[in-house]
Design a protein around this motif. Structure first.
Motif, PDB file in Angstrom:
ATOM      1  N   ARG A   1       0.832  -1.208   0.000  1.00 45.86           N
ATOM      2  CA  ARG A   1       0.000   0.000   0.000  1.00 45.86           C
ATOM      3  C   ARG A   1       0.860   1.249   0.000  1.00 45.86           C
ATOM      4  O   ARG A   1       0.653   2.189   0.755  1.00 45.86           O
ATOM      5  N   GLY A   2       1.859   1.226  -0.856  1.00 48.84           N
ATOM      6  CA  GLY A   2       2.779   2.347  -0.972  1.00 48.84           C
ATOM      7  C   GLY A   2       4.207   1.875  -0.833  1.00 48.84           C
ATOM      8  O   GLY A   2       4.553   0.765  -1.200  1.00 48.84           O
ATOM      9  N   CYS A   3       5.007   2.706  -0.256  1.00 50.60           N
ATOM     10  CA  CYS A   3       6.428   2.376  -0.108  1.00 50.60           C
ATOM     11  C   CYS A   3       6.652   1.479   1.111  1.00 50.60           C
ATOM     12  O   CYS A   3       5.794   1.402   1.986  1.00 50.60           O
ATOM     13  N   PRO A   4       7.798   0.816   1.174  1.00 51.14           N
ATOM     14  CA  PRO A   4       8.089  -0.026   2.332  1.00 51.14           C
ATOM     15  C   PRO A   4       8.088   0.752   3.658  1.00 51.14           C
ATOM     16  O   PRO A   4       7.703   0.218   4.689  1.00 51.14           O
ATOM     17  N   ALA A   5       8.511   2.001   3.624  1.00 50.97           N
ATOM     18  CA  ALA A   5       8.502   2.805   4.846  1.00 50.97           C
ATOM     19  C   ALA A   5       7.075   3.041   5.335  1.00 50.97           C
ATOM     20  O   ALA A   5       6.814   3.015   6.547  1.00 50.97           O
ATOM     21  N   CYS A   6       6.144   3.245   4.407  1.00 51.89           N
ATOM     22  CA  CYS A   6       4.733   3.426   4.783  1.00 51.89           C
ATOM     23  C   CYS A   6       4.177   2.145   5.394  1.00 51.89           C
ATOM     24  O   CYS A   6       3.423   2.194   6.366  1.00 51.89           O
ATOM     25  N   TRP A   7       4.555   1.001   4.832  1.00 53.86           N
ATOM     26  CA  TRP A   7       4.119  -0.281   5.374  1.00 53.86           C
ATOM     27  C   TRP A   7       4.662  -0.455   6.791  1.00 53.86           C
ATOM     28  O   TRP A   7       3.949  -0.852   7.697  1.00 53.86           O
ATOM     29  N   PHE A   8       5.944  -0.150   6.983  1.00 56.95           N
ATOM     30  CA  PHE A   8       6.564  -0.292   8.298  1.00 56.95           C
ATOM     31  C   PHE A   8       5.928   0.652   9.309  1.00 56.95           C
ATOM     32  O   PHE A   8       5.676   0.275  10.453  1.00 56.95           O
ATOM     33  N   PHE A   9       5.640   1.881   8.898  1.00 61.33           N
ATOM     34  CA  PHE A   9       4.978   2.842   9.778  1.00 61.33           C
ATOM     35  C   PHE A   9       3.603   2.313  10.193  1.00 61.33           C
ATOM     36  O   PHE A   9       3.205   2.434  11.352  1.00 61.33           O
ATOM     37  N   GLY A  10       2.877   1.721   9.244  1.00 65.31           N
ATOM     38  CA  GLY A  10       1.570   1.147   9.559  1.00 65.31           C
ATOM     39  C   GLY A  10       1.687  -0.003  10.542  1.00 65.31           C
ATOM     40  O   GLY A  10       0.847  -0.159  11.436  1.00 65.31           O
ATOM     41  N   LEU A  11       2.730  -0.824  10.406  1.00 70.97           N
ATOM     42  CA  LEU A  11       2.949  -1.925  11.341  1.00 70.97           C
ATOM     43  C   LEU A  11       3.214  -1.397  12.743  1.00 70.97           C
ATOM     44  O   LEU A  11       2.632  -1.886  13.718  1.00 70.97           O
ATOM     45  N   ILE A  12       4.058  -0.393  12.862  1.00 76.14           N
ATOM     46  CA  ILE A  12       4.354   0.201  14.172  1.00 76.14           C
ATOM     47  C   ILE A  12       3.092   0.793  14.779  1.00 76.14           C
ATOM     48  O   ILE A  12       2.822   0.620  15.970  1.00 76.14           O
ATOM     49  N   LYS A  13       2.296   1.458  13.976  1.00 73.84           N
ATOM     50  CA  LYS A  13       1.045   2.055  14.444  1.00 73.84           C
ATOM     51  C   LYS A  13       0.097   0.977  14.979  1.00 73.84           C
ATOM     52  O   LYS A  13      -0.523   1.144  16.028  1.00 73.84           O
ATOM     53  N   LYS A  14      -0.025  -0.132  14.256  1.00 73.68           N
ATOM     54  CA  LYS A  14      -0.876  -1.245  14.679  1.00 73.68           C
ATOM     55  C   LYS A  14      -0.397  -1.822  16.007  1.00 73.68           C
ATOM     56  O   LYS A  14      -1.202  -2.128  16.887  1.00 73.68           O
ATOM     57  N   LEU A  15       0.920  -1.996  16.137  1.00 72.72           N
ATOM     58  CA  LEU A  15       1.465  -2.545  17.372  1.00 72.72           C
ATOM     59  C   LEU A  15       1.215  -1.611  18.549  1.00 72.72           C
ATOM     60  O   LEU A  15       0.911  -2.056  19.662  1.00 72.72           O
ATOM     61  N   GLN A  16       1.324  -0.307  18.327  1.00 71.65           N
ATOM     62  CA  GLN A  16       1.058   0.668  19.400  1.00 71.65           C
ATOM     63  C   GLN A  16      -0.403   0.625  19.820  1.00 71.65           C
ATOM     64  O   GLN A  16      -0.710   0.666  21.005  1.00 71.65           O
ATOM     65  N   ILE A  17      -1.302   0.527  18.861  1.00 71.88           N
ATOM     66  CA  ILE A  17      -2.723   0.491  19.167  1.00 71.88           C
ATOM     67  C   ILE A  17      -3.079  -0.799  19.888  1.00 71.88           C
ATOM     68  O   ILE A  17      -3.824  -0.790  20.861  1.00 71.88           O
ATOM     69  N   GLN A  18      -2.514  -1.923  19.464  1.00 69.79           N
ATOM     70  CA  GLN A  18      -2.795  -3.195  20.119  1.00 69.79           C
ATOM     71  C   GLN A  18      -2.232  -3.205  21.545  1.00 69.79           C
ATOM     72  O   GLN A  18      -2.864  -3.723  22.456  1.00 69.79           O
ATOM     73  N   LYS A  19      -1.090  -2.620  21.737  1.00 69.17           N
ATOM     74  CA  LYS A  19      -0.480  -2.556  23.059  1.00 69.17           C
ATOM     75  C   LYS A  19      -1.319  -1.697  23.992  1.00 69.17           C
ATOM     76  O   LYS A  19      -1.413  -1.964  25.187  1.00 69.17           O
ATOM     77  N   GLY A  20      -1.958  -0.678  23.456  1.00 65.00           N
ATOM     78  CA  GLY A  20      -2.785   0.219  24.253  1.00 65.00           C
ATOM     79  C   GLY A  20      -4.110  -0.390  24.661  1.00 65.00           C
ATOM     80  O   GLY A  20      -4.737   0.030  25.624  1.00 65.00           O
ATOM     81  N   GLU A  21      -4.554  -1.423  23.962  1.00 69.84           N
ATOM     82  CA  GLU A  21      -5.854  -2.033  24.262  1.00 69.84           C
ATOM     83  C   GLU A  21      -5.804  -2.953  25.436  1.00 69.84           C
ATOM     84  O   GLU A  21      -4.934  -3.512  25.888  1.00 69.84           O
TER      85      GLU A  21
END
Length: 66
Positions: free
Chosen positions: A46-66
């Motif tokens: 869904r774009g560049c590899p950096a965008c994919w990695f940023f999305g992964l980090i965002k998902k992990l932060q949200i899951q950790k917060g739940e």
């Protein structure tokens, strides 16, 4: 935008994109096939590899917060 699906699906998409990119170098397909592989990899990431990695980090932060 980044958190519609699970982390597992996100990682599977990343693995598929990496396999396509590696396939470009290992199999040495024609130019049209190389372009197709790269476009499919960009679509999976869904774009560049950096965008994919940023999305992964965002998902992990949200899951950790739940």
């Amino acid at each position: 935008m980044y958190c519609r699906n699970s982390i597992t699906l996100h990682l599977i998409r990343g693995l598929g994109a990496v396999m396509l990119i590696i396939g470009v170098f290992i199999f040495q397909p024609s130019i049209a096939t190389k372009l197709f592989f790269i476009l499919c990899a960009i679509f999976l990431l869904r774009g560049c590899p950096a965008c994919w990695f940023f999305g992964l980090i965002k998902k992990l932060q949200i899951q950790k917060g739940e």
